[in-house]
Structure formats: C-alpha cells, structure tokens
Design an enzyme around this catalytic site. Sequence first.
Site, PDB file in Angstrom:
ATOM      1  CD  GLU A 127      -2.621  -1.268   2.408  1.00 16.61           C
ATOM      2  OE1 GLU A 127      -2.442  -0.320   3.438  1.00 16.61           O
ATOM      3  OE2 GLU A 127      -3.664  -1.908   2.729  1.00 16.61           O
ATOM      4  N   GLY A 131       4.743  -1.004   3.541  1.00 18.31           N
ATOM      5  CA  GLY A 131       5.763  -1.710   2.448  1.00 18.31           C
ATOM      6  C   GLY A 131       6.205  -3.058   3.237  1.00 18.31           C
ATOM      7  CD  GLU A 361       7.796 -11.236  -5.418  1.00 23.19           C
ATOM      8  OE1 GLU A 361       7.928 -12.265  -4.861  1.00 23.19           O
ATOM      9  OE2 GLU A 361       7.343 -11.256  -6.492  1.00 23.19           O
TER      10      GLU A 361
HETATM   11  N1  COS Z   1       5.054 -18.819   5.991  1.00 18.35           N
HETATM   12  C1  COS Z   1       4.000 -19.037   6.812  1.00 18.35           C
HETATM   13  N2  COS Z   1       3.692 -18.287   7.814  1.00 18.35           N
HETATM   14  C2  COS Z   1       4.390 -17.292   8.228  1.00 18.35           C
HETATM   15  C3  COS Z   1       5.824 -17.044   7.304  1.00 18.35           C
HETATM   16  C4  COS Z   1       5.975 -17.954   6.242  1.00 18.35           C
HETATM   17  N3  COS Z   1       7.145 -17.568   5.475  1.00 18.35           N
HETATM   18  N4  COS Z   1       6.143 -15.907   7.814  1.00 18.35           N
HETATM   19  C5  COS Z   1       5.560 -15.636   8.946  1.00 18.35           C
HETATM   20  N5  COS Z   1       4.510 -16.627   9.153  1.00 18.35           N
HETATM   21  C6  COS Z   1       3.420 -16.428  10.129  1.00 18.35           C
HETATM   22  C7  COS Z   1       4.100 -16.513  11.648  1.00 18.35           C
HETATM   23  O1  COS Z   1       4.463 -17.957  11.874  1.00 18.35           O
HETATM   24  C8  COS Z   1       3.172 -15.917  12.507  1.00 18.35           C
HETATM   25  O2  COS Z   1       2.113 -16.718  12.691  1.00 18.35           O
HETATM   26  P1  COS Z   1       1.154 -16.934  14.118  1.00 18.35           P
HETATM   27  O3  COS Z   1       0.238 -15.533  13.982  1.00 18.35           O
HETATM   28  O4  COS Z   1       0.512 -17.934  14.263  1.00 18.35           O
HETATM   29  O5  COS Z   1       2.313 -16.643  15.239  1.00 18.35           O
HETATM   30  C9  COS Z   1       2.589 -14.815  11.609  1.00 18.35           C
HETATM   31  O6  COS Z   1       2.828 -15.154  10.246  1.00 18.35           O
HETATM   32  C10 COS Z   1       3.178 -13.304  11.784  1.00 18.35           C
HETATM   33  O7  COS Z   1       4.525 -13.514  11.295  1.00 18.35           O
HETATM   34  P2  COS Z   1       5.823 -12.627  12.037  1.00 18.35           P
HETATM   35  O8  COS Z   1       5.468 -12.148  13.532  1.00 18.35           O
HETATM   36  O9  COS Z   1       7.055 -13.004  11.366  1.00 18.35           O
HETATM   37  O10 COS Z   1       5.400 -11.090  11.294  1.00 18.35           O
HETATM   38  P3  COS Z   1       5.990  -9.869  11.211  1.00 18.35           P
HETATM   39  O11 COS Z   1       4.808  -8.700  11.206  1.00 18.35           O
HETATM   40  O12 COS Z   1       7.172  -9.730  12.027  1.00 18.35           O
HETATM   41  O13 COS Z   1       6.568  -9.590   9.641  1.00 18.35           O
HETATM   42  C11 COS Z   1       8.201 -10.048   7.895  1.00 18.35           C
HETATM   43  C12 COS Z   1       7.639 -10.492   9.015  1.00 18.35           C
HETATM   44  C13 COS Z   1       8.776  -8.774   8.013  1.00 18.35           C
HETATM   45  C14 COS Z   1       9.223 -11.188   7.475  1.00 18.35           C
HETATM   46  C15 COS Z   1       6.979  -9.717   6.915  1.00 18.35           C
HETATM   47  O14 COS Z   1       6.134  -8.625   7.244  1.00 18.35           O
HETATM   48  C16 COS Z   1       7.595  -9.472   5.637  1.00 18.35           C
HETATM   49  O15 COS Z   1       7.881 -10.415   4.825  1.00 18.35           O
HETATM   50  N6  COS Z   1       7.738  -8.083   5.181  1.00 18.35           N
HETATM   51  C17 COS Z   1       7.971  -7.892   3.938  1.00 18.35           C
HETATM   52  C18 COS Z   1       6.681  -7.746   2.738  1.00 18.35           C
HETATM   53  C19 COS Z   1       7.130  -7.867   1.284  1.00 18.35           C
HETATM   54  O16 COS Z   1       7.946  -8.712   1.034  1.00 18.35           O
HETATM   55  N7  COS Z   1       6.358  -6.851   0.696  1.00 18.35           N
HETATM   56  C20 COS Z   1       6.945  -6.904  -0.511  1.00 18.35           C
HETATM   57  C21 COS Z   1       5.608  -7.280  -1.425  1.00 18.35           C
HETATM   58  S1  COS Z   1       5.759  -7.115  -2.948  1.00 18.35           S
HETATM   59  S2  COS Z   1       5.045  -8.398  -3.904  1.00 18.35           S
END
Ligand code: COS
Length: 384
Positions: A127, A131, A361
């Site tokens: 959004e 990000g 991503e």
């Molecule tokens: N596969 C399955 N589940 C996942 C996962 C994965 N790869 N990564 C996280 N989860 C789950 C966790 O297990 C957790 O589950 P519970 O609610 O059961 O505890 C939940 O999702 C939240 O995970 P987490 O605490 O790790 O979330 P965060 O808010 O700390 O965020 C990051 C983690 C930073 C890794 C994530 O927000 C991210 O990837 N950000 C980047 C986004 C991105 O790539 N954007 C670009 C899009 S362009 S298409």
Amino acid sequence: MDFALTDEQQLVRETARAFAEREIAPRARENARRAHFDTELVAKIAAQGYLGAIVPREYGGPGLGYTTYGLIVEEIGRADSAMRTVVSVQTSLVCSAILRWGTEEQKRAYLPKLCSGEWLGCFGLTEPDTGSDAANQKTRARRDGDRWIINGSKMWISMGNHADVALVFAQTDPDKRHRGVACFLVDTAQDGFQPTEIHGKMGLHASDTAAISLVDVEATEMLGEVGDGFKVAMTALDSGRFSVASGCVGICQGCVDESVRYATEREQFGRPIAAFQLVQSMLAEMKVKTDAARMLTWRAGWMKDQGLPNTTETSIAKLYATEAAQWCANTAIQVHGGAGYVDDHPVERWFRDVRVTTLYEGTSQIQQLIIGRSLTGINALVPS
Ligand code: COS
C-alpha cells in the site's frame, strides 16, 4: 548429493532457453523503449505453459516441481525481466496462493484460466504507507451480509492494470493486527476497482505497474479464513522470492555470457580486452557470483520439492541472487565500457531492470532480518 539435472530438467531448460531467445529477447529492447506491456508475448508465454508451471495437471498446469520451474524462470529472466515479472506474479504470487489456500472449488474455477493465460492475476499486498510492515494493512474490509466491502488503496502492483482477478489483502479488525487480515479474490471488472499506471520507473519499462484505488469493492470469496490473510501473503512470498532469485540467476548468467563475448571480440592496445588481467578478474568474479546464486536458488527449490520448511533458505537465495545480479549488471557495463551505456547491448537494460529486485518481494534488509531471526530466535521487528 547430486548436482546434476535430470534428463527432463535438461530438456525443459533447453526448451525454455530456445523459446526465450526466439520469442522474448528480440522484443525486449523495443518493448522497453516503448514502455509496452506486450500482451501478445504474454499469450505466447502462456501457450508455452509457463504461467503456472507448478500447478498440477488436474488444475490446468504442467505440474512441474520448483527446481524445474526455477530453470524456466532463469531463462525468461535472462531474456527480459519484464516478462519474468509476469511469470513470477502469475505463478508464484497468485497461482501458488490459490493452490495452497484455495478450496477445491476455487482451484477449479481459477487455476485453469490463470495457467492458460485467459486471466491475468495480480497480488495486492503493498500500500502507499505499507511496504515492509506488511501486517499493517490500511485497506479495510467490512462484512455486509454474505459479501465483503473493501476500501483502501494498493501501490506498486505488477499487472494491476491488466489483471482480471486480484488477490486483495485487507484488514477486517485492526485490533487483531496480522490476525485480522484476510485475502480476498476480487473481480477487477467493477467500478470501484480503479488501477492507474505508474510512470517514470527506472527500469522494467515493459512491465505493467499500477496504483489501485478500491472504493466499495465487493468480494464474496477469500483464500483461507478471516485472519489467514497474512499467512497467505507470506507463503506466496516464499514462492515469489524464489522466482525473483531464479530470474536474477538468469541476469547473472546473461552478464557473464555477454561480457565474455564482448571482451573476446573487442580489441584495445592490439589485443582482445579479455586478455587483460583486470578484465578477467571482473569476468571471474561474475562467474563465481553466478554459480553461487544458482546453487543457493537450486537449494531453495530442492527444499520446496522435498516439502521441507524453506523460508530462511529462500530468503538467502533471494538476498544473494538479487545483490549478485546487481553487481553483475554493473560490472558487465564496466566490461562493455561506453558501449554498455546504451541499449545496443542488453546489459544497459539489465542494469536498470535489476535494481528493483532488492526492493520488491521484500527488501534485502527484510531478507537479512528473516535470516537473522532464524539464527538468533529474536524478531528484530518487535520491540523487546
Ligand atoms: N510462512 C508461513 N507463515 C509465516 C511466514 C511464512 N513464511 N512468515 C511468517 N508467518 C506467520 C508467523 O508464523 C506468524 O504466525 P502466528 O500468527 O501463528 O504466530 C505470523 O505469520 C506473523 O509472523 P511474524 O511475527 O514473523 O510477522 P512480522 O510482522 O514480524 O513480519 C516480515 C515478518 C517482516 C518477514 C514480513 O512482514 C515481511 O515479509 N515483510 C516484507 C513484505 C514484502 O515482502 N512486501 C513486498 C511485497 S511485493 S509483492
């Protein structure tokens, strides 16, 4: 340990290389110059079976494994990252999410049309203000009888102007943070779904990128349940990041091939520039990074094929391959000298196109935090 590809994988790779060199590469420069999203070429890519390579036959795909899919993406990425983006979004972000989270009915309704290219899909997670912190969705969904009404906006959405179906992530209950997010299957042919083309990008000029306004958009279907949306996004990104890594291996390989060719043909001081040690040093470093990126990406693909947890290894592959591809594209221009600064050679386009891969991503920094968390058990994003 076996580093060899199977006969089938060799064949898929050779076929993809031939297809990419015949159909994609010759159009890449002109499409980039005209900022043309080449739907005719997308149709050819679909006809080749490359829009849903990992989708099983029963849902209209060829049912290939991830390692094999990665080989296809590498070849398309070498030819044109704009078209590679189409393959990655359609296959990894959209099809993989439906495959993993969809009901049987949804799989049968959506996947065959996506695999055939009859429909294009887009992935509406990012959004204007959301990000890296993907859980912090500002887009809101409220229930209204047996439908949902969605309001908000999405940004940097590949294929957003051409998609027939959009995966739209929205918050249903802000107090629940990531556990309130849902992933809706949205029909884009409704008045409230308003995409606008984003102009002025550094690269990927032939890729369609949209800002999307959502005004009282209706949806009746979602992937998984309310609250599963964040996990839908994360699992799709596990597939998407692998695809980006594979495409970047293709760029690395292209840089090696083009730089070796140029350096052995171009003469200075009475010798091919490839004879100079400083040029060989650049070529050697490019080759090492290319092989390392490929091995890390193949490892992630192999783990996916084995059904092993692979989020960390996928982040390692994405981090390394995207950074390596940037380095290789920059260095390939150095080898080409002034000739690499214009689009007579693909290195100029690779240099611009590759820049986004350490951003989208998940930035390189997000990949580092995922890797760091898996090493330490500490989530750096949560205040202690
Ligand atoms: N596969 C399955 N589940 C996942 C996962 C994965 N790869 N990564 C996280 N989860 C789950 C966790 O297990 C957790 O589950 P519970 O609610 O059961 O505890 C939940 O999702 C939240 O995970 P987490 O605490 O790790 O979330 P965060 O808010 O700390 O965020 C990051 C983690 C930073 C890794 C994530 O927000 C991210 O990837 N950000 C980047 C986004 C991105 O790539 N954007 C670009 C899009 S362009 S298409």
